[in-house]
Design an enzyme around this catalytic site. Structure first.
Site, PDB file in Angstrom:
ATOM      1  N   GLU A  34       0.827  -1.217   0.000  1.00  0.00           N
ATOM      2  CA  GLU A  34       0.000   0.000   0.000  1.00  0.00           C
ATOM      3  C   GLU A  34       0.858   1.262   0.000  1.00  0.00           C
ATOM      4  OE1 GLU A  34      -2.995  -0.344   3.098  1.00  0.00           O
ATOM      5  OE2 GLU A  34      -4.223  -1.588   1.803  1.00  0.00           O
TER       6      GLU A  34
ATOM      7  N   GLU B 256      -5.500  -8.361  -1.157  1.00  0.00           N
ATOM      8  CA  GLU B 256      -6.214  -8.175   0.109  1.00  0.00           C
ATOM      9  C   GLU B 256      -7.656  -7.852  -0.199  1.00  0.00           C
ATOM     10  OE1 GLU B 256      -4.719  -5.402   3.049  1.00  0.00           O
ATOM     11  OE2 GLU B 256      -2.654  -5.973   2.583  1.00  0.00           O
TER      12      GLU B 256
END
Ligand code: P53
Length: 489
Positions: free
Chosen positions: A198, A388
């Site tokens: 991320e 995810e």
């Protein structure tokens, strides 16, 4: 169902949220080890002692350490990441359970400070290397392909304290040494790598949640990101040199943004939000150069980046092989005043009347996943992986020990359908690793009770628990999904 033969079904974790053993076998601390637990209503704090030796704490998001203070573990605070779910000592049992579900892949991360306790040593800690080699060997036993995140929010604390973290260019060379060690030591055991988890959070979280960040905060965030882009590009080059089989990806926090109204100002603001929060990082990592809009973003906040000629060359030569991302929710963008805000953590935007929300205020939006997949595939034409996705929820253990989680099954069913639609529409999606396939410590709030797993772990927010593992209903369901390659959902 459109899932290809060999589709990589699996699950995802991160070292600092599950390993525990934070100070075992020579591991050094990371920022997460001085971060307390929080909840949906109260932030996590980072703890320190000030220059006079007095203890104190600052919010983990947006807090600034007072001049002369040092990060510290305080006696009367709880640090959930210290124990995690003790994956460090349970990995054999956990991998056996993943194998029972039929996992083809397992996403995990390597704790930088387990290999380099301070981060700037010249030689790695052999105990750290041994641990990961054991884990990879165990996975191989069951034909589970590791998918390894090299950096998952856990820069060694020493580098934060003594070098000022990623806004310092020197971090690039420390990271380079760390990745070289990973690629060399685990050659033949690992083929799929992600350079930074991320990566876009650094800029996205600056003003997504209400407040307006200062120009200085933007300057630091963009310089920090630039250093990570260069580090990532060099890692890609090094990884390919060491083993041409390596497939190396970026990892973006994928949030789908929608304009609230048809006011052209909202439409434009929404586009600009995609640019700042999503495309900015993906473009550099996939195309090897900053997008045309980057100049506008820098100008908006008076940012002056230090970019060397070598950096430009490295970025060009170190583009990723695959694009991976997390997907939990969509968010609304508007220039208008809104009465009703969502609340919860990481979701202070306007409420979307067409969607429902999780207990943490995250919008449940499978269509947003189809949208994201189609948009991104068309932009880069690289294989994609959803690394995810999942529902953080309160789970209840029944008297007989069973755990019924139909809400989780329903969530995944809808998101699998959403992926199927995208594949039908031409997207090359190669894998799906639901987040926290085994319960672990939440990154945002530090809670255990925000559970994502197919596997329950008896560990609680007050620090108690036996660490015993048990199967939720979703365990058998996901096993069936994998066995049928996504047909039987
Ligand atoms: P938690 C915020 C928004 C979306 C994804 O998050 C995020 C975050 C940061 O919390 O992070 C990713 O645990 C991250 C994982 C994290 C997971 O999403 O707050 O890569 O480390 O655990 C879920 O519920």
């Amino acid at each position: 169902m459109a899932f290809k033969e060999g589709f990589l079904w699996g699950g995802a974790t991160a070292a600092n949220q599950c390993e525990g053993a934070w100070n075992v076998d020579g591991r050094g601390p990371a920022l997460t080890d001085v971060t307390t637990g929080g909840s949906v209503n109260s932030p996590r704090y980072v703890t320190f002692v000030d220059k006079d030796g007095k203890p104190g704490k600052i919010p983990a998001h947006g807090g600034v350490l007072p001049e002369g203070a040092k990060y510290a573990v305080l006696e009367d605070e709880l640090y959930p990441n210290h124990d995690g779910i003790d994956f460090y000592h349970h990995y054999k049992e956990d991998i056996a359970l993943f194998a029972e579900m039929g996992f083809k892949t397992f996403r995990m991360s390597i704790s930088w400070s387990r290999l380099y306790p301070n981060g700037d040593e010249l030689e790695p800690n052999p105990k750290g290397i041994e641990f990961y080699r054991n884990v990879f060997t165990e996975l191989k036993k069951y034909n589970i392909e590791p998918l390894v995140t090299i950096w998952h929010f856990d820069t060694p604390l020493y580098l934060e304290e003594h070098y000022g973290g990623w806004k310092n260019r020197e971090l690039i060379s420390f990271y380079e040494r760390f990745v070289k060690t990973c690629f060399t030591e685990f050659k033949g055991l690992v083929k799929y790598w992600l350079t930074f988890n991320e990566i876009n959070n650094t800029v996205m979280f600056l003003d997504l949640f209400g407040g307006k960040a200062s120009d200085e905060a933007y300057q630091n965030a963009y310089q920090h990101l630039h250093h990570q882009f260069v580090a990532s590009a060099r890692a890609v080059k090094i990884g390919h040199e060491i083993d041409s089989e390596n497939q190396i990806g970026c990892m973006i926090c994928g949030i789908t943004f929608y304009p609230l109204t048809s006011d052209p100002k909202d439409i434009l603001a929404n586009r600009h939000t995609w640019e700042q929060n999503i495309f900015y990082c993906g473009d550099v990592q996939c195309k090897g150069e900053y997008g045309s809009y980057a100049k506008r973003l820098w100008k908006e906040h008076n940012v002056n980046l230090e970019i060397t000629e070598q950096d430009v060359k490295d970025l060009k030569e170190g583009t990723v092989d695959i694009y991976t991302f997390s997907y939990y929710m969509s968010t609304i963008v508007t220039t208008h005043k809104v009465d009703e805000k969502v609340g919860g953590n990481f979701s202070a935007g306007a409420k979307n009347p067409y969607l429902t929300y999780s207990d943490w205020g995250w919008a449940l939006d499978p269509d947003g996943l189809t949208y994201y997949l189609e948009m991104i595939y068309d932009r880069y034409h690289k294989p994609l992986m959803v690394v995810e996705n999942g529902l953080g929820a309160f789970d209840k253990v029944e008297e007989d020990g069973s755990i019924h989680d139909p809400y989780r099954i329903e969530y995944f069913r809808e998101h699998i359908k959403a992926m199927d639609t995208a594949i039908e529409n031409g997207v090359d999606l190669i894998g799906f690793t639901p987040w926290g396939c085994i319960d672990l410590v939440s990154a945002g709030t530090g809670e255990m009770r925000k559970r994502y797993g197919f596997i329950y772990v008896d560990k609680h927010d007050d620090g108690t628990g036996t660490m015993k593992r048990s199967k939720k209903d979703s365990f058998e369901w996901y096993k069936k999904v994998i066995a049928s390659n996504g047909k039987d959902i």
